[in-house]
Design a protein around this motif. Structure first.
Motif, PDB file in Angstrom:
ATOM      1  N   GLY A 115       6.532  13.031-115.201  1.00 17.31           N
ATOM      2  CA  GLY A 115       7.807  13.349-114.567  1.00 17.31           C
ATOM      3  C   GLY A 115       8.046  14.824-114.353  1.00 17.31           C
ATOM      4  N   GLU A 169      21.203   9.181-107.530  1.00 14.65           N
ATOM      5  CA  GLU A 169      20.519   8.507-108.625  1.00 14.65           C
ATOM      6  C   GLU A 169      19.424   7.542-108.174  1.00 14.65           C
ATOM      7  OE1 GLU A 169      20.483   8.890-112.049  1.00 14.65           O
ATOM      8  OE2 GLU A 169      21.511  10.693-111.407  1.00 14.65           O
ATOM      9  N   ASN A 219      17.031   7.974-106.250  1.00 19.91           N
ATOM     10  CA  ASN A 219      15.730   8.637-106.227  1.00 19.91           C
ATOM     11  C   ASN A 219      14.991   8.492-107.541  1.00 19.91           C
ATOM     12  OD1 ASN A 219      15.967   9.466-103.599  1.00 19.91           O
ATOM     13  ND2 ASN A 219      16.550  11.546-104.093  1.00 19.91           N
ATOM     14  N   LYS A 220      15.718   8.464-108.647  1.00 17.04           N
ATOM     15  CA  LYS A 220      15.096   8.358-109.966  1.00 17.04           C
ATOM     16  C   LYS A 220      14.295   7.066-110.076  1.00 17.04           C
ATOM     17  CE  LYS A 220      16.670  12.142-111.739  1.00 17.04           C
ATOM     18  NZ  LYS A 220      15.792  13.277-111.856  1.00 17.04           N
ATOM     19  N   ASP A 221      14.811   5.971-109.510  1.00 14.47           N
ATOM     20  CA  ASP A 221      14.091   4.701-109.555  1.00 14.47           C
ATOM     21  C   ASP A 221      12.772   4.797-108.794  1.00 14.47           C
ATOM     22  OD1 ASP A 221      16.117   3.538-111.045  1.00 14.47           O
ATOM     23  OD2 ASP A 221      17.133   2.720-109.292  1.00 14.47           O
ATOM     24  N   GLU A 243      11.091   7.563-108.145  1.00 15.87           N
ATOM     25  CA  GLU A 243      10.212   8.483-108.862  1.00 15.87           C
ATOM     26  C   GLU A 243       9.523   7.770-110.016  1.00 15.87           C
ATOM     27  OE1 GLU A 243      12.488  11.915-110.002  1.00 15.87           O
ATOM     28  OE2 GLU A 243      13.026  12.341-107.919  1.00 15.87           O
ATOM     29  N   LYS A 244      10.276   6.979-110.763  1.00 18.15           N
ATOM     30  CA  LYS A 244       9.698   6.223-111.882  1.00 18.15           C
ATOM     31  C   LYS A 244       8.691   5.208-111.360  1.00 18.15           C
ATOM     32  CE  LYS A 244      10.831   3.297-115.880  1.00 18.15           C
ATOM     33  NZ  LYS A 244       9.450   2.992-116.021  1.00 18.15           N
TER      34      LYS A 244
END
Length: 109
Positions: A47, A3, A5-7, A9-10
């Protein structure tokens, strides 16, 4: 994929958007500036995809940033900071100290 990675990416999407706006460019214009099709930046910021490492480095170079500066969350306006640093490079020590004093006064307001 974990999870965390999502931060990142954002953050990457948001940073590209902020830098683009700071340079007063549309997503389409930035895509063309980077020699891509008109929807390239939109696909990143929405995204749908992420740039390759090579493309990420090109994006950093376009904005005049190192990858480290790009991901520095404390640097709110990286393009302006780079411009300020370039201007400071031509000054002598006493002038730089004077400017630092002025900055400290502004921060304490």
């Amino acid at each position: 994929m974990y999870e965390g990675n999502k931060d990142y990416e954002k953050f990457l999407r948001d940073r590209i958007t902020k830098l683009r706006i700071e340079k007063n460019l549309s997503e389409r214009q930035l895509s063309f500036e980077l020699w891509h099709c008109e929807g390239y930046i939109n696909k990143i910021t929405s995204g749908y995809t992420l740039p390759s490492i090579k493309e990420f480095v090109y994006i950093c170079e376009y904005f005049g940033l190192t990858p480290k500066e790009f991901f520095d969350e404390e640097m709110e306006y990286p393009i302006l900071m780079q411009k300020a640093i370039k201007e400071l490079n031509g000054l002598d020590e006493s002038s730089i100290l004077l400017i630092i004093g002025f900055i400290n006064k502004l921060k304490n307001k």
